[in-house]
Design an enzyme around this catalytic site. Structure first.
Site, PDB file in Angstrom:
ATOM      1  N   GLY A  23     -30.352  -4.593   7.030  1.00  0.00           N
ATOM      2  CA  GLY A  23     -31.627  -4.153   7.586  1.00  0.00           C
ATOM      3  C   GLY A  23     -32.738  -5.146   7.336  1.00  0.00           C
ATOM      4  N   ALA A  24     -32.426  -6.447   7.463  1.00  0.00           N
ATOM      5  CA  ALA A  24     -33.373  -7.488   7.067  1.00  0.00           C
ATOM      6  C   ALA A  24     -34.331  -7.902   8.178  1.00  0.00           C
ATOM      7  CB  ALA A  24     -32.608  -8.722   6.582  1.00  0.00           C
ATOM      8  N   ASN A  25     -34.275  -7.249   9.319  1.00  0.00           N
ATOM      9  CA  ASN A  25     -35.111  -7.688  10.434  1.00  0.00           C
ATOM     10  C   ASN A  25     -36.541  -7.160  10.386  1.00  0.00           C
ATOM     11  OD1 ASN A  25     -33.302  -5.281  11.331  1.00  0.00           O
ATOM     12  ND2 ASN A  25     -35.142  -5.087  12.578  1.00  0.00           N
ATOM     13  N   GLY A  27     -39.689  -4.585   7.919  1.00  0.00           N
ATOM     14  CA  GLY A  27     -40.055  -3.780   6.760  1.00  0.00           C
ATOM     15  C   GLY A  27     -39.619  -4.355   5.435  1.00  0.00           C
ATOM     16  N   GLY A  29     -36.636  -4.762   4.134  1.00  0.00           N
ATOM     17  CA  GLY A  29     -35.538  -5.719   4.195  1.00  0.00           C
ATOM     18  C   GLY A  29     -36.013  -7.104   4.567  1.00  0.00           C
ATOM     19  N   SER A 151     -34.854   6.137  -2.717  1.00  0.00           N
ATOM     20  CA  SER A 151     -36.181   6.629  -2.375  1.00  0.00           C
ATOM     21  C   SER A 151     -36.700   7.423  -3.553  1.00  0.00           C
ATOM     22  CB  SER A 151     -36.105   7.509  -1.129  1.00  0.00           C
ATOM     23  OG  SER A 151     -37.323   8.191  -0.909  1.00  0.00           O
ATOM     24  N   TYR A 179     -32.371  13.633   5.008  1.00  0.00           N
ATOM     25  CA  TYR A 179     -32.743  12.308   4.514  1.00  0.00           C
ATOM     26  C   TYR A 179     -32.765  12.286   2.988  1.00  0.00           C
ATOM     27  CZ  TYR A 179     -35.415   8.104   3.567  1.00  0.00           C
ATOM     28  OH  TYR A 179     -35.820   6.885   3.077  1.00  0.00           O
TER      29      TYR A 179
END
Length: 313
Positions: A23-25, A27, A29, A151, A179
């Site tokens: 998820g590095a694209n 936020g 990440g 979280s 979640y």
């Protein structure tokens, strides 16, 4: 004596290290990948969308023009994608010094993947499978780490990890509940992974972190964080109490690179009930720390993913 605050100045030189960030694209990440690339690491951006991965790499090179970056396509809700991505990385990397399970998602409506809630699949089962398929590469590193981003929701009144109805056939689906359960599972997973690494006398360690109230695009598919939570009074979370994504990512960074981190440590912001502040070691709580809960989650993850871990060197 404990530090007053842990900031980017504490990040050691990362040259010669290979890092995978899911998820590095965007936020958290993206900020994590950027900080590591700026310190010289070879960073693999593991992202669902290849075009966004390319755009993220270009953005990172603005502040780190000599960054060594590559990418791999990864959809954590797709078992084939997970196996393909892991296979590609196994061919490219003899070792992985740092695996950061950052990617996560929130879905406003119940959606099933092979009969299981998509939120739980994406946030827990996918990372479990991905980590297991790459674990030997992390074990091959002289000081490998697996960091899982959880979280602060485990502290919002959850008293158990519910694994008996992941399709929500016996109870109503609640997006916040789903979640929260998935992120509690992330923390339980990290601590159970550390127990198994310790039992195998491995040098690799597992740690966890949560970013607090970071200002990111989280929940954008359900109207943003406020839309996801579905409560107007919670707008304060994205307002005066929100922290920039770069600051939120510092908890992950500390868990990933601070030499003082020990296996099983959990890091989060130190103020306003974990919503703001600077990275500090915190108590994961009785549910996450329960070894029986960890063993039960592990068995469920093995059953649903078909991935069994090998802790051999």
């Amino acid at each position: 004596m404990a530090r007053a605050r842990w900031t980017t100045t504490e990040i050691p030189d990362q040259r010669g290290r290979s890092v995978v960030v899911t998820g590095a694209n965007s936020g958290l990440g993206f900020e994590t990948a950027r900080m590591l690339a700026e310190r010289g690491a070879h960073v693999v951006l593991a992202c669902r969308n290849p075009e966004r991965a390319t755009a993220a790499a270009e953005a990172i090179r603005v502040t780190a023009p000599d960054a060594e970056l590559s990418s791999v396509q990864l959809d954590l809700a797709d078992a084939q994608s997970i196996r393909a991505a892991a296979g590609e990385l196994r061919e490219r990397l003899a070792r992985i010094d740092l695996l950061i399970n950052n990617a996560g998602a929130a879905f406003g409506e119940l959606s099933l993947v092979d009969g299981i809630d998509r939120t739980f699949v994406t946030n827990q089962l996918g990372p479990f499978a991905f980590t297991g398929l790459l674990l030997d590469r992390v074990l091959a590193a002289p000081a490998g780490r697996v960091v899982t981003v959880s979280s602060n929701v485990p502290f919002q009144g959850l008293t158990e990890l519910e694994l008996d109805d992941l399709a929500y056939t016996r109870r109503a689906y609640g997006r916040w509940h789903a979640y929260s359960q998935s992120k509690l599972a992330n923390l339980v997973f990290a601590l159970e992974l550390q127990r198994r690494l310790t039992a195998a006398d491995a040098k690799t360690i597992a740690a966890a972190a949560h970013p607090g109230g970071a200002d990111t695009s989280f929940g954008s598919n359900t109207g943003g964080l406020v839309g996801f939570l579905g409560s107007k009074p919670l707008r304060w979370l994205t307002g005066s109490l929100a922290i920039p994504a770069a600051q939120g990512a510092l908890t992950t960074m500390r868990a990933a690179v601070d030499p003082e981190v020990r296996g099983g440590d959990f890091y989060g912001p130190d103020r306003v009930k974990g919503f703001r502040g600077w990275p500090t070691r915190i108590d994961p709580g009785p549910v996450a720390g329960d070894a029986e809960v960890g063993a039960r989650l592990w068995a469920a993850c093995e059953q649903y993913t078909g991935v069994e871990y090998s802790f051999g060197a």
